[in-house]
Design an enzyme around this catalytic site. Structure first.
Site, PDB file in Angstrom:
ATOM      1  N   GLY A  89       0.817  -1.208   0.000  1.00 42.97           N
ATOM      2  CA  GLY A  89       0.000   0.000   0.000  1.00 42.97           C
ATOM      3  C   GLY A  89       0.843   1.246   0.000  1.00 42.97           C
ATOM      4  N   ASN A  90       0.218   2.380   0.224  1.00 41.83           N
ATOM      5  CA  ASN A  90       0.979   3.637   0.292  1.00 41.83           C
ATOM      6  C   ASN A  90       0.367   4.578   1.320  1.00 41.83           C
ATOM      7  OD1 ASN A  90      -0.900   5.597  -1.076  1.00 41.83           O
ATOM      8  ND2 ASN A  90      -0.709   4.085  -2.712  1.00 41.83           N
TER       9      ASN A  90
END
Ligand code: C5P
Length: 227
Positions: free
Chosen positions: A29-30
């Site tokens: 993810g980020n």
């Protein structure tokens, strides 16, 4: 009072990050907080638009009032939601930070550190949602992209942004300078700055200020173009 210049318009805004599962417990993810996309959605609704907010992974944010929120996690889900809501939209704004890669195969069971090689995680490229929206070529529909660029000087960030706008084929591109010169964290902070580039060659500097203020400048330009 805010202008009602988006009255009767349907706008679709994507916000936050996408998360790609590796196995039942892990994701790629980020750090996108979703704050800029939420501000764009909120301001558009305040200016009279019907708003669909396609929200990926975000910080704990209050859903904007009078906005339809579609929650998604993976890039594939964001793609379907954006393409679907975008069918009758006047404007599509891709403010989300989309994962470039996902696992080539999601493991059915938790990957064990003892019996797997770290290099065994194979990735594959995700679709580019923004390019797909542009490729649909819906007459009269405006498409706005976002780009986070690092550079040591304004002209670097501007020229990267201009090249990206042309590559993606969108009508507008908001370029945020991240790291490099300013060291400013556009992802997690409450404030943002950058430039709004137009396919007509225009560039407007967006001064450092709240994400709502930046959103208002973007909608000014979009509403003017729609009119
Ligand atoms: O290519 P880059 O990720 O820098 O482009 C950023 C812009 O493209 C953003 O508007 C982002 O929402 C969009 N994008 C997308 N699908 C991807 C990657 C980026 O829609 N897979």
């Amino acid at each position: 009072a805010l202008p009602r210049d988006l009255e009767g318009r349907h706008v679709v805004v994507s916000a936050g990050g996408t998360a790609e599962p590796l196995d039942p417990v892990r994701i790629l993810g980020n750090r996108s907080s979703g704050r800029q996309g939420y501000a764009l959605a909120r301001v558009a609704a305040q200016r009279g638009a019907r708003v669909t907010l396609v929200s990926g992974t975000t910080a704990a944010l209050e859903p904007p009032a009078a906005v339809d929120v579609v929650g998604v996690r993976t890039t594939e889900d964001m793609r379907s939601a954006v393409l679907d809501a975008g069918k009758d939209a006047d404007v599509v704004v891709m403010a989300a930070a989309v994962a470039d890669f996902r696992a080539a195969a999601v493991a059915d069971f938790k990957i064990k550190k003892t019996d797997s090689d770290p290099d065994a995680i194979r990735l594959t490229r995700n679709p580019d949602i923004l390019r797909e929206v542009v490729a649909e070529q819906v007459p009269g529909r405006l498409v706005v992209g976002f780009a986070a660029e690092t550079g040591d000087a304004d002209h670097d960030v501007l020229s990267f942004g201009r090249a990206k706008l042309e590559r993606k084929g969108c009508d507008f591109l908001v370029v945020n300078a991240v790291g490099g010169r300013t060291g400013h964290n556009a992802f997690e902070g409450a404030d943002n700055e950058g430039w709004l580039l137009g396919a007509d060659g225009s560039s407007v500097q967006l001064p450092m200020g709240s994400k709502a203020a930046l959103a208002a400048r973007v909608w000014d330009a979009v509403a003017e173009r729609l009119a």
